[in-house]
Every structure is written in C-alpha cells, then in structure tokens.
Design an enzyme around this catalytic site. Sequence first.
Site, PDB file in Angstrom:
ATOM      1  N   VAL A 114       1.095  -1.085  -0.132  1.00  0.00           N
ATOM      2  CA  VAL A 114      -0.089  -0.662   0.325  1.00  0.00           C
ATOM      3  C   VAL A 114       0.744   1.933  -0.191  1.00  0.00           C
ATOM      4  O   VAL A 114       1.100   2.123  -1.037  1.00  0.00           O
ATOM      5  CB  VAL A 114      -0.646   0.040   1.546  1.00  0.00           C
ATOM      6  CG1 VAL A 114      -1.713   1.260   1.358  1.00  0.00           C
ATOM      7  CG2 VAL A 114      -2.088  -1.136   0.905  1.00  0.00           C
ATOM      8  N   CYS A 115       1.410   1.622   1.399  1.00  0.00           N
ATOM      9  CA  CYS A 115       2.307   2.655   1.685  1.00  0.00           C
ATOM     10  C   CYS A 115       3.659   2.966   0.359  1.00  0.00           C
ATOM     11  O   CYS A 115       3.553   3.956   0.152  1.00  0.00           O
ATOM     12  CB  CYS A 115       2.521   2.810   3.013  1.00  0.00           C
ATOM     13  SG  CYS A 115       1.108   3.057   3.775  1.00  0.00           S
TER      14      CYS A 115
END
Length: 211
Positions: A114-115
């Site tokens: 995600v990040c």
Amino acid sequence: MKVLIDPADTLMLLLDHQNGLFQTVKDVPVAELRINTVVLAKVAKLAKIPVITTASVPDGPNGPLMHELKEAAPDAIYVPRKGEISAWDNEDFVKTVKNTGRKTLVIAGVWTSVCVAFPALQAKAEGYHVYFVTDASGDPSPLASQTTIARLTQAGIIPMSTNAVFCELQRTWNRPDAAQYAELYAAYSPAYQAVMESYARAQEAARVSKK
C-alpha cells in the site's frame, strides 16, 4: 546509458515506518526492517541524497515514525499528510519531491503493498525512475509482499535489497568515506562485522609477529 543509480539524481522516500504498523509486519523480521531503514537513511546522507519522510495518521493506531530516523537522517524533510493513504495523493508531498528536481526515487515503507506500491505506481506514471527496497519495507504476510513485488515489477518499478542500494551508491572502496560505508555493511550484516573483526585481529597478530 546509465544502468546504475546516479546519486546526483536520486531521492530517498521513507514512507510510514511507524511503530504501530510494525506490529502487523510478517514478511521480514521487524528488527531487520528497522536496521535496514536506518542503513538507507545513513547511506543517503553519505551519498548526499535528500531524504523525505512521512507518516500515515501518526496520532492514531498506526503510531509515530520510528525514533531512529531522526538520528540517522537529521536533515530529512518530514511532510505531514491529511489522512491520505498514498503519500502521492498529498499535494505537499508531491510538491516537495518535485522541488528537488530529482527524477530517480528509491522508496521503502510499511506496508509494501500500500504505502510503497501506491506512490511508486503514481510516480512511475508521472515519468519518475522508481526503485523499491524490499527488505526495508514490510507487509502483513509473505504472500502480500510477493504479490506486490510481482505487481510493481510488471509496472517497470525495480526491486532492490538494502545492501544492493548501498553497494550501488558506494561503487568503490577507493574513497575517503570508505570506513563509513564499511560501518553500514556491519550494521546490515552482523556476519560481515565478524569478518571485519577477524581481519583486524589477523592484521594485528601479523604486526606483532614482525616485531
């Protein structure tokens, strides 16, 4: 054509290395993840590469950034976000990246899927040359990490390990800061620390025997 990372065109993005998120990481030992992140910050300083950090809702359960980053990268630029999951969705973050004028991004963060993945994909779409550091990033499962590596490589984003990054930036032992790079090897690999100590002892013994 340059095929290795050019420090003069590179920017280090350390995203969401937060204490709360560390508790969910299952694909890499958290102690190694923390050490590797610190090594990246230190090699960036040695190579004169700007570092940008950010955190996802640090006042919530994700927690604050790991405290070691302040010491390892005291000149890092911290960009606060307004709740955006992807750092690239934050206008201030993107502006900070663009203001450096650098087009090569080395990214590490938690979670990888995600990040790291979201801003890596977005930056790649905007013309940046993007690398991501697998062992300075973490995910909730090995499968999540493996899936993300496949997704990003298919998009043309290049996976690297921490040691590959600092070796590629170092390039030669014939440099005045070679001893500082050796310290990074030792921090990354305790086994290499043992090699260095054994070599030093052997050299010392050899000097004594010649007297």
